[in-house]
Write a protein that holds these residues in place. Sequence first.
Motif, short mmCIF file in Angstrom:
data_model
loop_
_atom_site.label_atom_id
_atom_site.label_comp_id
_atom_site.label_asym_id
_atom_site.label_seq_id
_atom_site.Cartn_x
_atom_site.Cartn_y
_atom_site.Cartn_z
N ASP A 726 0.82 -1.21 0.00
CA ASP A 726 0.00 0.00 0.00
C ASP A 726 0.86 1.27 0.00
O ASP A 726 0.35 2.37 -0.16
CB ASP A 726 -0.98 0.00 1.18
CG ASP A 726 -2.36 0.53 0.76
OD1 ASP A 726 -2.56 0.73 -0.46
OD2 ASP A 726 -3.20 0.76 1.64
N ASP A 727 2.18 1.10 0.17
CA ASP A 727 3.07 2.27 0.08
C ASP A 727 3.54 2.50 -1.36
O ASP A 727 4.40 3.34 -1.61
CB ASP A 727 4.27 2.10 1.02
CG ASP A 727 5.13 0.89 0.67
OD1 ASP A 727 4.83 0.20 -0.33
OD2 ASP A 727 6.11 0.63 1.40
N TRP A 763 -5.91 -9.12 3.07
CA TRP A 763 -6.85 -8.13 2.52
C TRP A 763 -8.27 -8.67 2.50
O TRP A 763 -9.21 -7.94 2.81
CB TRP A 763 -6.40 -7.71 1.12
CG TRP A 763 -5.22 -6.77 1.21
CD1 TRP A 763 -3.92 -7.13 1.20
CD2 TRP A 763 -5.27 -5.36 1.40
NE1 TRP A 763 -3.13 -6.01 1.38
CE2 TRP A 763 -3.93 -4.92 1.49
CE3 TRP A 763 -6.30 -4.42 1.51
CZ2 TRP A 763 -3.60 -3.57 1.68
CZ3 TRP A 763 -5.97 -3.08 1.69
CH2 TRP A 763 -4.63 -2.67 1.77
N ASP A 908 -9.29 2.73 -7.54
CA ASP A 908 -8.39 2.38 -6.44
C ASP A 908 -7.75 1.03 -6.72
O ASP A 908 -8.32 0.19 -7.44
CB ASP A 908 -9.16 2.31 -5.11
CG ASP A 908 -8.22 2.31 -3.91
OD1 ASP A 908 -7.06 2.75 -4.05
OD2 ASP A 908 -8.65 1.88 -2.82
N PHE A 909 -6.59 0.85 -6.23
CA PHE A 909 -5.95 -0.47 -6.11
C PHE A 909 -4.90 -0.31 -5.02
O PHE A 909 -4.59 0.82 -4.61
CB PHE A 909 -5.34 -0.94 -7.44
CG PHE A 909 -4.32 0.01 -8.02
CD1 PHE A 909 -2.99 0.00 -7.60
CD2 PHE A 909 -4.69 0.93 -9.02
CE1 PHE A 909 -2.06 0.87 -8.14
CE2 PHE A 909 -3.75 1.80 -9.55
CZ PHE A 909 -2.45 1.78 -9.12
N ILE A 910 -4.39 -1.40 -4.53
CA ILE A 910 -3.42 -1.30 -3.43
C ILE A 910 -2.18 -0.59 -3.91
O ILE A 910 -1.54 -1.02 -4.87
CB ILE A 910 -3.08 -2.70 -2.88
CG1 ILE A 910 -4.33 -3.37 -2.32
CG2 ILE A 910 -2.01 -2.60 -1.79
CD1 ILE A 910 -4.14 -4.84 -1.97
N GLY A 911 -1.88 0.54 -3.29
CA GLY A 911 -0.69 1.31 -3.66
C GLY A 911 -1.00 2.54 -4.50
O GLY A 911 -0.12 3.36 -4.72
N LYS A 912 -2.23 2.66 -4.96
CA LYS A 912 -2.54 3.76 -5.90
C LYS A 912 -2.31 5.14 -5.28
O LYS A 912 -1.59 5.96 -5.85
CB LYS A 912 -3.99 3.65 -6.38
CG LYS A 912 -4.40 4.77 -7.35
CD LYS A 912 -5.82 4.57 -7.86
CE LYS A 912 -6.33 5.79 -8.62
NZ LYS A 912 -5.66 5.97 -9.93
N ARG A 913 -2.88 5.34 -4.09
CA ARG A 913 -2.75 6.67 -3.48
C ARG A 913 -1.29 6.99 -3.16
O ARG A 913 -0.84 8.12 -3.33
CB ARG A 913 -3.62 6.75 -2.22
CG ARG A 913 -3.46 8.03 -1.40
CD ARG A 913 -3.84 9.28 -2.20
NE ARG A 913 -3.58 10.50 -1.45
CZ ARG A 913 -2.39 11.12 -1.39
NH1 ARG A 913 -1.36 10.61 -2.04
NH2 ARG A 913 -2.25 12.23 -0.71
N ALA A 914 -0.56 5.96 -2.75
CA ALA A 914 0.84 6.20 -2.39
C ALA A 914 1.65 6.63 -3.60
O ALA A 914 2.56 7.46 -3.49
CB ALA A 914 1.44 4.94 -1.77
N GLU A 916 0.76 8.51 -5.82
CA GLU A 916 0.46 9.91 -6.13
C GLU A 916 1.15 10.88 -5.18
O GLU A 916 1.02 12.09 -5.32
CB GLU A 916 -1.07 10.13 -6.06
CG GLU A 916 -1.81 9.38 -7.16
CD GLU A 916 -3.30 9.23 -6.88
OE1 GLU A 916 -3.76 9.76 -5.84
OE2 GLU A 916 -3.98 8.57 -7.69
N ARG A 917 1.88 10.35 -4.22
CA ARG A 917 2.59 11.24 -3.30
C ARG A 917 3.65 12.04 -4.06
O ARG A 917 4.26 11.54 -5.01
CB ARG A 917 3.25 10.45 -2.17
CG ARG A 917 2.24 9.88 -1.18
CD ARG A 917 2.94 9.24 0.01
NE ARG A 917 3.75 8.11 -0.41
CZ ARG A 917 4.87 7.74 0.19
NH1 ARG A 917 5.31 8.44 1.22
NH2 ARG A 917 5.55 6.69 -0.22
N ALA A 918 3.86 13.25 -3.60
CA ALA A 918 4.80 14.15 -4.29
C ALA A 918 6.19 13.51 -4.38
O ALA A 918 6.87 13.62 -5.39
CB ALA A 918 4.89 15.48 -3.54
N SER A 919 6.57 12.78 -3.33
CA SER A 919 7.93 12.23 -3.31
C SER A 919 8.13 11.16 -4.37
O SER A 919 9.25 10.87 -4.76
CB SER A 919 8.23 11.65 -1.92
OG SER A 919 7.24 10.70 -1.58
#
Lengths: 1020, 125
Positions: A726-727, A763, A908-914, A916-919
């Motif tokens: 998820d990261d 999950w 969504d999928f596992i890791g998607k939001r991560a 998108e992080r700026a870093s």
Amino acid sequence: MTKSVMTRAGLFTRAAPQQLSRSAGGGRIDRSKPVSFTFDGCSYRGYEGDTLASALLANNVHLVGRSFKYHRPRGILAAGSEEPNALVRVGRGARAEPNLRATQVELHEGLYAESQNRFPSLKFDVGAINSALQSFFPAGFYYKTFMWPASMWMTYEHVIRHAAGLGRVADEHDDPDRYERIHAHCDVLVAGGGVAGLMAALQAARSGARVILADEQNEFGGWLLGEADVTIDGDTPAGWIAGVVAELAAIDDVTLLPRTTVFGYMDHNYLTLTERVTDHMASPPAHLPRQRLWKVRATQTILAQGAHERPLVFSGNDLPGVMLAGAVRTYINRYGVVPGNRTVVFTNNDDAYRTALALDSAGAHVLVVDLRRDLRGELVKSVRAAGIEVLSGHAVTIASGTQHLARVQIAPVNEGGSTVLDDPFHMDCDLLAMSGGLSPAVHLHSQARGKLGWDDRLLCFKPTTVHEASFNAGAGNGVFDTEKAIADGLKAGGAAAKAAGLTVSDTEAPAIEAPNQSWRPLAAWKIGNGYGPGQGPKAFVDFQNDVTASDVGLAAREGYQSVEHLKRYTTLGMATDQGKTSNINGLAILADALGREIPEVGTTTFRMPYTPASIGAIAGRDIGTLFDPTRLTRMDEWHRANGATFEHVGQWMRAWYYPKDGETMQDAVNREVLAARTTAGILDASTLGKIDIRGPDAAEFLNRLYTNSWLKLGIGKCRYGLMLKDDGMVMDDGVTTRLGENHFHMTTTTGGAAGVLDWMEEWLQTEWPDLKVYLTSVTEEWSVATLSGPNAAKILQAAGIDISLDTADFPFMSMREAHIAGLPVRVFRISFTGELSYEINIRARHGLALWTHLMAAGEAFGLTPYGTEAMHVLRAEKGFIIVGQETDGSVTPQDLGMDWIVSKVKPDFIGKRALERASMAMEDRKQLVGLRTRDRRRVIPEGAHAVLDPNEEMPMTMLGQVTSSYYSPNIGGSIAMAMLKGGRALMGGTVYLPMLDGDVIEAEVVEPMFFDPKGERING
Amino acid sequence: MLLITCPHCGPRDESEFSCGGEAHIARPLAENNLTDAEFADYLFLRDNPKGLFLERWRHAAGCRRWFNMARDTVTHEIVEIYPMGSGPASQAGKAAHAASWRRDTAAEAAAKPAPKARAKKEQVS
Ligand SMILES: [Zn+2]
């Protein structure tokens, strides 16, 4: 044995001397069974029932070791597991075991023991020069001396390590003995089989409890075995013990474990025990393990470990011939050994008077030196009545002698014993029996986080509240009196049975006749010697770690006020005996130096093991090939028969390459790699993780699990998927195939299979319990042979496959069910080489048959088996990553240049939001690139670091590391992949790879794709 | 070595289980408009209290089922074991749940299901 050897042996082995210190009769030794043993090269005789310590004392051998720091001569102090001095090495060759307490080593025929910590011999020891230089070895010596300059530490460390070792491990490393582990459960575990423990076990057993009774000695009874002045229900102690043990032994639910030390007490009443099964046998039967590790989960625990007698702290108290008074009594009554003739009993309490009487009865001359002024009580009267001289208000201020006690200096002293009041006198003697009071053995209680309280009357810490479901009983509970200890055991046995849900038996305590004595010692912690503070001969607190009373005082003066700091600074209580005989004396002297009360100073933490436990018992059978399972594929037999070399991949043994006569590894790999691209290769891919996924929500689940889309995958179609944490970091990859509307077959990396299954379960169970999906590991259900190369289809046809292999009928990334030689198979047209490739899955048991059938069919087409090394080269030629090789848990799909597999449309999928992080968008992230060496023959070592400027001063600015690197026979040169900071921007540029030897490899940064970049070979 | 009562298999040694860390961390969806810092609360930050802690455990060498456990990190007392998807039932467990800093985070608020579904799914009040 040849005659000459016998003669030579005779040179070193004197005739066994007489047992001069053995009493005429009595004791629990079997005088009809003499036993010969060897100590430091000399032969001696003892009897069955002796310990090594009692047998040595019987032979008048007191000097048994040299001390740790000062190499001072040391003798036997105690009679039990608390012994700090008499550490010996027992056995020879691979069976040699160091640091055993001679007081616990049971004598058997042929026992071979050596003293430790001496060079070249026990009587003449070079290291004893430390003692002459003792003013250079004060507390904290190492800290003060060796910390500066830091650059010298390596030198110091070498010297210290050489000097500091305690004991010497076996000369040969393969332990020939077998050890076992056993798990057990019981209602009541009783630790300690003295009076209290026996009574507690009896009461619990009579109440119907499943009982385990463990005692570290060879027979039950504890201290009672060494008492001649007690009767129980009119019987001798031994008679009463035998009756109780017989009753317990007759109960099925009772497990009696003599020679078993309860050494660890962990959460929720989980205790670890070492049972010494055959250590006491001259020739152990083959079916028995040497030791057994018991792991016991007890509903209730009764701790009846007894108590340890404390030494008195006076100058010269460590000389051989200075012993604990209770131990002396045990040697006389239990072992029939009288360790001295002209004896002094030095005490601050009543109990030592029993030793005075025992010595007197055994014919020794006795003088009692008592620190107390006002002597009352029956025992004192009895001693005086026996004609034994008693000096009250006196102390032994100095004991002296070279390698054995020869004389003592005795003087009147003040109330606390710290100040000499008048001129001393001297007396010759050969044994000093000292008693400083008793300390309950609270080790297990404390390991289990039970609390302790200071008893101002008995001058000891004893258990107050327990943390686990446990009870304390007897001397370990501060109840030293035999009658009261039995009653305490009875009470604890009943309480434990009740707490375990049983009805308590109606048992009465037996009637005891024992000397009427006070158990209250006089507080006299450091005996004066007539010299100034810190002067005069050394007075030892911790015998095993050579910590003196002055060391404790010095530490206090230097500001070490916390007992935990004192412990580390002086090493008090940090030896293998964990300060069983020294802790309280050390605390009391520290408290005195700080002007505080003992309970304010507090105790240090007790940790397991109670006494050292052998690693062999802890490892049990989990050694060698049994340490970890080895997984073999069904084709393993063929690989072995055809000369494969193997590599470990997780627990799997995989064929690495198949060298032919005279081939080097590189030759073999080159040949295999070429064959897979010119004719055909075959790989055993059975180890790939395989997970069967079923359920109406299976497609939805995969859609959330993988970065790409899965809802619309057609039945019979395969798709490559990348799984992220998820990261946003890549965790696994593989091809998953839709077998039916609600049925998928997933493959994972070989090493990742179990982790991926757990991940998916997590999950499903914790985040999406509404999804109806069922997972089954089917890795072992299928054998897999991968055919790859231009001739792959021809070979399948020759093998008799019953489906059309035309690309139109059976396109890339699809699966067909078929038969080969009448056996059903699943054939997946997927490729990890870039060649026309078929992964043929067959029921595992037919794996070898399929493989040999394909080999036969492929012979005419140049079919070549290839191993994992060739597989790696082939995939690297195509720039295919291996998760765990190119990735390390900090790599995103974008870093790998695999944006194409990350869906832009899925919500969504596992890791998607991560992701998108700026870093994640930073340009200096490490990115996957290819490297092409300027010198095409030069293969870069994997793990090499790349830099932009090889002339930069060290430490150079690192760009990243080479993750894969091979010689590619298809390219005719070296190929490599690397993760480099801002790698994609470096494309076309040059990086440098400095080697350890100063050489620098130069390479061009290229796309990670070296062969057939357009993918034209996939259809053959 | 804790003695853990698996809701499906009964009491077993701790060595058969694996600890999955803090329980009751609601997972925000990608479409939630969380800042990176808010999302990091969910992704990286884990509580480590001295005292009662609500954890996820798995009977790894047994039935492979996940469950929740309220364990005191000081005394190792297991106050209760309760199913995934539900909240603690004990007073102490409820208090520990309510006291967690996480209850006030944006990540938690964003991830919370609609009130209706929540009433069905969680029994924490
Ligand atoms: Zn279970």
